[in-house]
Write a protein that holds these residues in place. Structure first.
Motif, PDB file in Angstrom:
ATOM      1  N   THR A  10       0.849  -1.183   0.000  1.00 18.39           N
ATOM      2  CA  THR A  10       0.000   0.000   0.000  1.00 18.39           C
ATOM      3  C   THR A  10       0.888   1.236   0.000  1.00 18.39           C
ATOM      4  N   LEU A  11       0.313   2.384   0.295  1.00 18.37           N
ATOM      5  CA  LEU A  11       1.086   3.619   0.304  1.00 18.37           C
ATOM      6  C   LEU A  11       1.860   3.837   1.601  1.00 18.37           C
ATOM      7  N   GLU A  12       1.757   2.920   2.542  1.00 18.53           N
ATOM      8  CA  GLU A  12       2.487   3.061   3.797  1.00 18.53           C
ATOM      9  C   GLU A  12       3.956   2.734   3.578  1.00 18.53           C
ATOM     10  N   ALA A  13       4.812   3.364   4.364  1.00 16.56           N
ATOM     11  CA  ALA A  13       6.245   3.070   4.298  1.00 16.56           C
ATOM     12  C   ALA A  13       6.536   1.817   5.103  1.00 16.56           C
ATOM     13  N   CYS A  14       7.419   0.999   4.594  1.00 14.95           N
ATOM     14  CA  CYS A  14       7.837  -0.207   5.300  1.00 14.95           C
ATOM     15  C   CYS A  14       9.334  -0.112   5.566  1.00 14.95           C
ATOM     16  N   ILE A  15       9.723  -0.390   6.781  1.00 11.92           N
ATOM     17  CA  ILE A  15      11.126  -0.352   7.137  1.00 11.92           C
ATOM     18  C   ILE A  15      11.811  -1.545   6.479  1.00 11.92           C
ATOM     19  N   ASN A  16      12.874  -1.239   5.745  1.00  7.87           N
ATOM     20  CA  ASN A  16      13.674  -2.282   5.103  1.00  7.87           C
ATOM     21  C   ASN A  16      15.088  -1.744   4.931  1.00  7.87           C
ATOM     22  N   LYS A  17      15.914  -2.412   4.120  1.00  6.84           N
ATOM     23  CA  LYS A  17      17.302  -1.949   3.986  1.00  6.84           C
ATOM     24  C   LYS A  17      17.397  -0.568   3.324  1.00  6.84           C
ATOM     25  N   ASN A  18      16.369  -0.166   2.580  1.00  7.96           N
ATOM     26  CA  ASN A  18      16.382   1.133   1.907  1.00  7.96           C
ATOM     27  C   ASN A  18      15.598   2.211   2.637  1.00  7.96           C
ATOM     28  N   VAL A  19      14.731   1.827   3.550  1.00 11.19           N
ATOM     29  CA  VAL A  19      13.890   2.771   4.296  1.00 11.19           C
ATOM     30  C   VAL A  19      14.140   2.541   5.780  1.00 11.19           C
ATOM     31  N   GLN A  20      14.724   3.540   6.426  1.00 13.17           N
ATOM     32  CA  GLN A  20      15.084   3.421   7.828  1.00 13.17           C
ATOM     33  C   GLN A  20      14.548   4.604   8.620  1.00 13.17           C
ATOM     34  N   LEU A  21      14.461   4.433   9.917  1.00  8.47           N
ATOM     35  CA  LEU A  21      14.085   5.524  10.812  1.00  8.47           C
ATOM     36  C   LEU A  21      15.288   6.436  11.011  1.00  8.47           C
ATOM     37  N   ILE A  22      15.013   7.694  11.354  1.00 10.95           N
ATOM     38  CA  ILE A  22      16.088   8.631  11.675  1.00 10.95           C
ATOM     39  C   ILE A  22      15.671   9.413  12.907  1.00 10.95           C
ATOM     40  N   SER A  23      16.648   9.740  13.726  1.00  7.20           N
ATOM     41  CA  SER A  23      16.379  10.507  14.940  1.00  7.20           C
ATOM     42  C   SER A  23      16.314  11.989  14.622  1.00  7.20           C
ATOM     43  N   ILE A  24      15.653  12.725  15.509  1.00  6.96           N
ATOM     44  CA  ILE A  24      15.673  14.186  15.428  1.00  6.96           C
ATOM     45  C   ILE A  24      16.559  14.681  16.565  1.00  6.96           C
ATOM     46  N   ASN A 104      25.176  14.817  11.147  1.00  8.07           N
ATOM     47  CA  ASN A 104      25.534  13.929  12.255  1.00  8.07           C
ATOM     48  C   ASN A 104      24.499  12.824  12.444  1.00  8.07           C
ATOM     49  N   GLN A 105      23.995  12.281  11.349  1.00  4.83           N
ATOM     50  CA  GLN A 105      23.037  11.173  11.331  1.00  4.83           C
ATOM     51  C   GLN A 105      21.717  11.494  12.023  1.00  4.83           C
ATOM     52  N   LYS A 106      21.345  12.791  12.032  1.00  5.37           N
ATOM     53  CA  LYS A 106      20.058  13.216  12.574  1.00  5.37           C
ATOM     54  C   LYS A 106      19.396  14.174  11.590  1.00  5.37           C
ATOM     55  N   ALA A 107      18.060  14.177  11.594  1.00  6.08           N
ATOM     56  CA  ALA A 107      17.304  15.064  10.705  1.00  6.08           C
ATOM     57  C   ALA A 107      17.223  16.446  11.349  1.00  6.08           C
ATOM     58  N   HIS A 108      18.125  17.332  10.958  1.00  3.69           N
ATOM     59  CA  HIS A 108      18.176  18.678  11.529  1.00  3.69           C
ATOM     60  C   HIS A 108      17.310  19.673  10.768  1.00  3.69           C
ATOM     61  N   GLY A 109      16.999  19.377   9.505  1.00  2.60           N
ATOM     62  CA  GLY A 109      16.243  20.339   8.727  1.00  2.60           C
ATOM     63  C   GLY A 109      15.318  19.688   7.727  1.00  2.60           C
ATOM     64  N   ILE A 110      14.423  20.532   7.171  1.00  5.13           N
ATOM     65  CA  ILE A 110      13.481  20.113   6.139  1.00  5.13           C
ATOM     66  C   ILE A 110      13.565  21.143   5.016  1.00  5.13           C
ATOM     67  N   ALA A 111      13.851  20.681   3.792  1.00  5.56           N
ATOM     68  CA  ALA A 111      14.000  21.586   2.650  1.00  5.56           C
ATOM     69  C   ALA A 111      12.756  22.451   2.494  1.00  5.56           C
ATOM     70  N   SER A 112      12.975  23.770   2.386  1.00  3.72           N
ATOM     71  CA  SER A 112      11.842  24.683   2.343  1.00  3.72           C
ATOM     72  C   SER A 112      11.845  25.578   1.099  1.00  3.72           C
ATOM     73  N   TYR A 113      12.772  26.531   0.998  1.00  4.52           N
ATOM     74  CA  TYR A 113      12.732  27.449  -0.147  1.00  4.52           C
ATOM     75  C   TYR A 113      14.112  28.049  -0.431  1.00  4.52           C
ATOM     76  N   GLY A 114      14.195  28.765  -1.550  1.00  4.24           N
ATOM     77  CA  GLY A 114      15.435  29.438  -1.942  1.00  4.24           C
ATOM     78  C   GLY A 114      15.143  30.435  -3.034  1.00  4.24           C
ATOM     79  N   PRO A 115      16.192  31.076  -3.543  1.00  2.00           N
ATOM     80  CA  PRO A 115      15.981  32.079  -4.593  1.00  2.00           C
ATOM     81  C   PRO A 115      15.573  31.407  -5.908  1.00  2.00           C
TER      82      PRO A 115
END
Length: 153
Positions: A10-24, A104-115
């Motif tokens: 389905t459209l849900e994400a499944c954890i596997n070798k290509n899809v992993q969790l990341i810490s904030i 440093n292996q953590k999600a510090h940001g989310i792409a937003s905008y630019g010029p």
């Protein structure tokens, strides 16, 4: 009885070798100017090109806040991170919005905008600013579906 639907089909994400969790990051884990980070996305691969059909990744550097402060009137350093390749030869672009800035292996940001029409600099949402809210939402979500919890009725 019908077989349970496979969530990976389905459209849900499944954890596997290509899809992993990341810490904030936690409140004491600030990302500073000069930090090398990775950005991933399916965005355009050139200023005039189409979006990519494969996930791509680029290494970018956290920039001094003044660069974005001078470029964008609405730049707010407490909730945003200034990022890019100051040579302007690589970066996130259209279609990459919402993708992670991984430092440093953590999600510090989310792409937003630019010029418009340029690769430098880019503004990312600072995850650390929203960390208390994110953790509260995760706590609320984890209680959904538990027997007797208000949200499971």
């Amino acid at each position: 009885v019908q077989p349970a639907e496979d969530p990976c089909q389905t459209l849900e994400a499944c954890i596997n070798k290509n899809v992993q969790l990341i810490s904030i990051p936690r409140s004491n884990e600030h990302v500073r100017a000069g930090a090398e980070c990775e950005v991933a996305g399916w965005g355009r691969t050139s200023l005039t090109g189409k979006g990519s059909n494969v996930l791509r990744e680029v290494e970018l550097k956290v920039q001094n806040e003044e660069i974005c402060h001078n470029k964008f009137t609405n730049y707010q350093p407490q909730s945003m991170i200034c990022v890019g390749d100051d040579s302007g030869k690589k970066g996130s672009y259209n279609g990459d919005s919402g993708g992670p800035l991984i430092c440093n292996q953590k999600a510090h940001g989310i792409a937003s905008y630019g010029p418009k029409g340029r690769l430098f600099p880019k503004v990312f949402t600072r995850v650390l600013y929203f960390e208390p809210w994110i953790r509260e939402q995760l706590r609320r979500f984890s209680f959904q579906g538990l027997p007797g919890s208000p949200s499971s009725d």
